[in-house]
Design an enzyme around this catalytic site. Structure first.
Site, short mmCIF file in Angstrom:
data_model
loop_
_atom_site.label_atom_id
_atom_site.label_comp_id
_atom_site.label_asym_id
_atom_site.label_seq_id
_atom_site.Cartn_x
_atom_site.Cartn_y
_atom_site.Cartn_z
N HIS A 23 -4.46 -14.41 3.67
CA HIS A 23 -3.86 -13.85 2.62
C HIS A 23 -2.16 -13.62 2.75
O HIS A 23 -1.87 -13.15 3.56
CB HIS A 23 -4.41 -12.25 2.55
CG HIS A 23 -3.92 -11.44 1.24
ND1 HIS A 23 -2.97 -10.35 1.51
CD2 HIS A 23 -3.95 -11.57 0.08
CE1 HIS A 23 -2.75 -9.93 0.46
NE2 HIS A 23 -3.45 -10.75 -0.56
N HIS B 108 4.63 -13.07 -4.27
CA HIS B 108 3.61 -12.14 -4.74
C HIS B 108 3.84 -11.66 -5.81
O HIS B 108 3.30 -11.74 -6.83
CB HIS B 108 3.20 -11.23 -3.86
CG HIS B 108 2.18 -10.41 -4.06
ND1 HIS B 108 2.42 -9.16 -4.85
CD2 HIS B 108 0.84 -10.36 -4.35
CE1 HIS B 108 1.21 -8.48 -5.14
NE2 HIS B 108 0.45 -9.18 -4.97
O1 G3P Z 1 -5.64 -12.85 -4.87
C1 G3P Z 1 -6.60 -12.24 -4.15
C2 G3P Z 1 -5.71 -10.86 -3.57
O2 G3P Z 1 -4.43 -11.48 -3.02
C3 G3P Z 1 -5.38 -10.20 -4.82
O3 G3P Z 1 -4.38 -9.29 -4.56
O4 G3P Z 1 -2.08 -8.59 -5.26
O5 G3P Z 1 -2.49 -9.51 -2.91
O6 G3P Z 1 -2.39 -10.78 -4.99
P1 G3P Z 1 -2.74 -9.39 -4.34
CA CA Z 2 -3.07 -13.06 -4.46
#
Ligand code: G3P
Ligand code: CA
Length: 362
Positions: A37, A79
């Site tokens: 992530h 992000h």
């Molecule tokens: O895309 C999956 C996860 O990353 C969603 O949350 O806000 O970290 O993009 P975010």
């Molecule tokens: Ca994401």
């Protein structure tokens, strides 16, 4: 720069090797994929190439890219649609905030964005700027830059070639509604870039994710067919009150209501255009008398042939839900009781290690 990235890959490999040395790698549960992530974001500033190189060395199945557009239509891997909480934009371009106080990536050219220093995320508090995650990499240390989607794809494809692995990509287009309001079509540009780099069909290791159901249907029914593409799509699911998508109703701006997705018929609808869902993990469980258990969402999704890839698994102090006594206990519950198909984690080394060792008791 190249030497720095290479040494990060090697560090990643050695972290993964140390964690798995006592175990047979063949025992890895192949059913559950690990998505790094925002890279190895628990260890280096999120979405930097350095964080992606370190993540690569940890051998996840996929590495995630969140995407926003610059003023001159370059896809930037970051992000937020704002630069505020990960760069020194307020120092370099103090006059460029909008009236709401935010510095928007879309107001800057790539050449301008490349002038910015990137930091571990910070928050503005009464005591000044504070690290969002105090025990992670320190804010403002070393030297990091924003990068483009193309630069990141070249890094991952280059490492796949030089090291011989096949680590996939997991791009997310951020806030397509906002980009449309600004006169830009981020979905088309992202798909063109993916096609340019050879990602065109479902046999390849790529998932295309988005929180916007209408835009994902546009990708499925209009954009991909017109471009000769057929990628696996993942419908991300948000809580309505986050305001992840805004819509205009009778001249007013409102939060898009996500509730339908997990209500009766919601997953059936999603299964008509997507191959998987990406829910926030609490949406998959319920807790009674301190005991967590599956709430049936994963079972219902599987009945519709939807893969389930929840977000975001973090091992930091205070980030493991209180029902679990360790990060591994949490992973164990998600893999063997919720029966998820994949997970987004800031700690890809720990998830890869856990899955490499197979089932264990808790
Ligand atoms: O895309 C999956 C996860 O990353 C969603 O949350 O806000 O970290 O993009 P975010
Ligand atoms: Ca994401």
């Amino acid at each position: 720069m190249f030497k720095k990235l290479l040494s990060l890959v090697l560090i990643g490999f050695s972290v993964a090797a140390t964690l798995t040395c006592a175990d047979n790698i063949d025992h890895r549960n192949k059913q559950t994929i690990v998505v790094a992530h925002r890279g190895a974001s628990a260890y280096l500033p999120e979405h930097t190439l350095e964080s992606k190189a370190l993540a690569y060395g940890m051998r996840p199945d996929y590495i995630e890219q969140d995407l926003v557009l610059s003023k001159d239509d370059h896809l930037i891997v970051m992000h937020d649609i704002y630069l505020d909480s990960v760069t020194n934009v307020a120092e370099v371009f103090p006059e460029r905030a909008r009236t709401d106080g935010h510095f928007y990536t879309i107001d800057f050219t790539l050449a301008e964005l490349k002038q910015l220093q990137v930091s571990e995320p910070f928050v503005d508090s009464e005591d000044g700027l504070q690290a969002k995650y105090p025990e992670r990499f320190p804010i403002w240390k070393s030297s990091f830059r924003l990068s483009t989607f193309e630069e990141e794809l070249e890094l991952i494809q280059g490492l796949n070639r030089s090291l011989g692995y096949d680590i996939g990509i997991y791009p997310e287009i951020k806030k397509p509604y906002f980009h449309h309001w600004e006169g830009k079509d981020i979905a088309s540009i992202a798909l063109q870039t993916l096609k340019k780099y050879g990602y065109t069909n479902r046999n390849q290791k790529v998932f295309f994710q988005c929180f916007d159901a209408e835009e994902l249907q546009r990708v499925k029914y209009e954009l991909m067919p017109s471009m000769g593409m057929d990628l696996s799509l993942v419908q991300l699911i948000a809580a309505t009150d986050w305001g992840e998508k805004l819509i205009e109703v009778n001249g007013n701006i409102e939060k898009y209501n996500y509730d339908w997705m997990l209500e009766q018929g919601g997953l059936r609808k999603i299964a008509t255009y997507a191959n998987g869902i990406g829910p926030w993990y609490p949406m998959l469980m319920e807790v009674e008398d301190g005991q967590p258990r599956a709430n049936g969402v994963v079972r219902r999704a599987h009945r519709r042939q939807l893969e389930v890839h929840p977000y975001t698994f973090r091992a930091d102090k205070g980030k493991v839900p209180e029902e679990f006594d360790s990060f591994e206990h949490f992973l164990h519950f998600a893999v063997y009781q919720l029966r998820i198909d994949g997970l987004f984690t800031d700690h890809p080394d720990k998830a890869v290690d856990y899955l490499s060792r197979g089932r264990r008791s808790h």
